[in-house]
Scaffold this active site. Structure first.
Site, short mmCIF file in Angstrom:
data_model
loop_
_atom_site.label_atom_id
_atom_site.label_comp_id
_atom_site.label_asym_id
_atom_site.label_seq_id
_atom_site.Cartn_x
_atom_site.Cartn_y
_atom_site.Cartn_z
N GLY A 198 0.81 -1.22 0.00
CA GLY A 198 0.00 0.00 0.00
C GLY A 198 0.84 1.26 0.00
N ALA A 199 1.85 1.30 -0.87
CA ALA A 199 2.83 2.39 -0.81
C ALA A 199 2.60 3.50 -1.82
CB ALA A 199 4.24 1.81 -1.00
N GLY A 229 -0.55 8.08 1.03
CA GLY A 229 -0.62 8.15 2.48
C GLY A 229 0.65 7.76 3.21
N ILE A 230 0.47 7.03 4.33
CA ILE A 230 1.59 6.63 5.18
C ILE A 230 2.60 5.80 4.40
CG2 ILE A 230 2.23 5.20 7.15
CD1 ILE A 230 -0.40 6.01 8.47
N GLY A 231 2.10 4.87 3.58
CA GLY A 231 3.00 3.99 2.84
C GLY A 231 3.91 4.75 1.89
N TYR A 250 -13.77 -3.78 11.34
CA TYR A 250 -12.46 -3.13 11.33
C TYR A 250 -11.70 -3.42 12.62
CZ TYR A 250 -8.89 0.51 11.21
OH TYR A 250 -7.68 1.19 11.23
#
Length: 355
Positions: free
Chosen positions: A45-46, A49-51, A200
């Protein structure tokens, strides 16, 4: 001209204090100067966002970065941007759909064939409070992507991680695990009414349980594994949470969220810290709230639940049938003991992204 000096000075001071206060309240930055020259990092998931910010920072440190993403167009764009920003040519976009066991296996096989080593695996990708849905293999979307996908990927890359030791696995968890509970009788919401919040929270509890069980199984291998809650971060992950949909939340709550919610760059600091910091060398099986080690909620400490989750997960993803899971003696002895009663969870409305 002099009449403008005081207002400008006051504004500058207030702005500076606000920036410092926000960094303090959101956990600050990783201060390690460690480099990653000659090391390979795999991040799921890069592309956003964070990734993406984690990939950018680790690329600046000289690492060989493998970005595993579902949307290849976005991933290629992000990889190109990072290569340009960091002048590091070794940033690569690779197809990975965590909602597909087939895609995960293909991705892992490419890594094993093409990469000489894997020094850091960052299980970053995830979905949050999305509408009811199933993965390609029929799993609940949040449990399938957030837990089972990374469970399979990590196990498939374990040999490569062991060969590259000392190496690290970082699992992006969440504070939401505190209200999660493992419903082993209905993990995929087929018998009860679907609750996206609880789905979740269950998946995030699974992240912490998986981390602790994996750490036990990796003792003595030189591979460490830790879980981290990155804080509340403004990313695309929270697109299904319906925050700021009312006039009240937009006008009254927004200023507070602005102060407390991190940018993706700040949100990436905990992952970066656990990837490179000398302070956590050798630390394994821990849960971090941003960059501070803390004890997770009691249900995340239940070894019998962790073992049962491992066994169930291995069957669901097909690892058990392949004979890839060889539990150590300690785990076998625990499995022979009677299972404890499952801890009960409690309902809560976890509404902010990153919780």
């Amino acid at each position: 001209m002099n009449k403008y000096i005081l207002p400008v000075s006051v504004f500058g001071t207030v702005f500076g204090v606000a920036v410092l206060l926000k960094e303090h309240m959101t956990g600050g930055r990783c201060t390690s100067k460690a480099t990653l020259t000659g090391k390979t990092v795999v991040i799921t998931g890069a592309n956003t966002g964070i990734g993406k910010e984690t990939a950018r920072d680790l690329a600046k440190r000289g690492g060989r970065i493998i970005m595993g993403c579902r949307d290849m167009e976005k991933c290629e764009t992000a990889a190109k941007e990072i290569r340009g920003n960091t002048l590091n040519p070794h940033v690569y976009a690779c197809q990975l759909d965590l909602a597909s066991m087939k895609s995960i296996r293909e991705f892992a096989e490419k890594i094993k064939q093409k990469e000489q080593r894997v020094d850091v695996l960052i299980n970053n990708a995830g979905v949050m409070r999305c509408p009811e849905g199933k993965t390609e293999d029929g799993f609940d979307m949040q449990f399938g992507v957030n837990h089972l996908g990374h469970f399979l990927l990590t196990n498939l890359l374990l040999d490569k991680l062991k060969e590259s030791a000392p190496s690290r696995v970082i699992n992006l968890a969440s504070l939401a695990h505190i209200v999660g509970k493992m419903d082993f009788e209905d993990l995929h919401w087929e018998r009860k009414k679907f609750d996206t919040k609880q789905a979740y929270c269950q998946s995030k509890l699974a992240n912490v349980l998986f981390t602790r069980e994996l750490a036990k199984r990796l003792q003595g291998t030189g591979v460490t594994v830790n879980a981290v809650h990155p804080g509340v971060v403004a990313t695309e992950l929270g697109r299904h949470t319906n925050l700021h949909q009312s006039q009240f939340s937009t006008t009254v709550l927004s200023p507070f969220f602005t102060l407390l919610v991190k940018s993706p760059e700040l949100g990436a600091q905990p992952s970066i810290y656990l990837s490179v910091s000398e302070e956590v060398e050798g630390v394994t099986g821990a849960y971090y709230d941003v960059m501070t080690e803390k004890e997770p909620w009691p249900q995340a400490l239940d070894e019998d639940v962790a073992l049962r989750l491992w066994e169930v997960s291995s069957r669901l993803v097909g690892l058990e049938e392949e004979g890839q899971l060889k539990p150590p003696t300690e785990v076998q002895s625990r499995a022979a003991q009677p299972a404890l009663t499952q801890p009960s969870g409690q309902s809560a409305d976890v509404g902010a992204e990153g919780l």
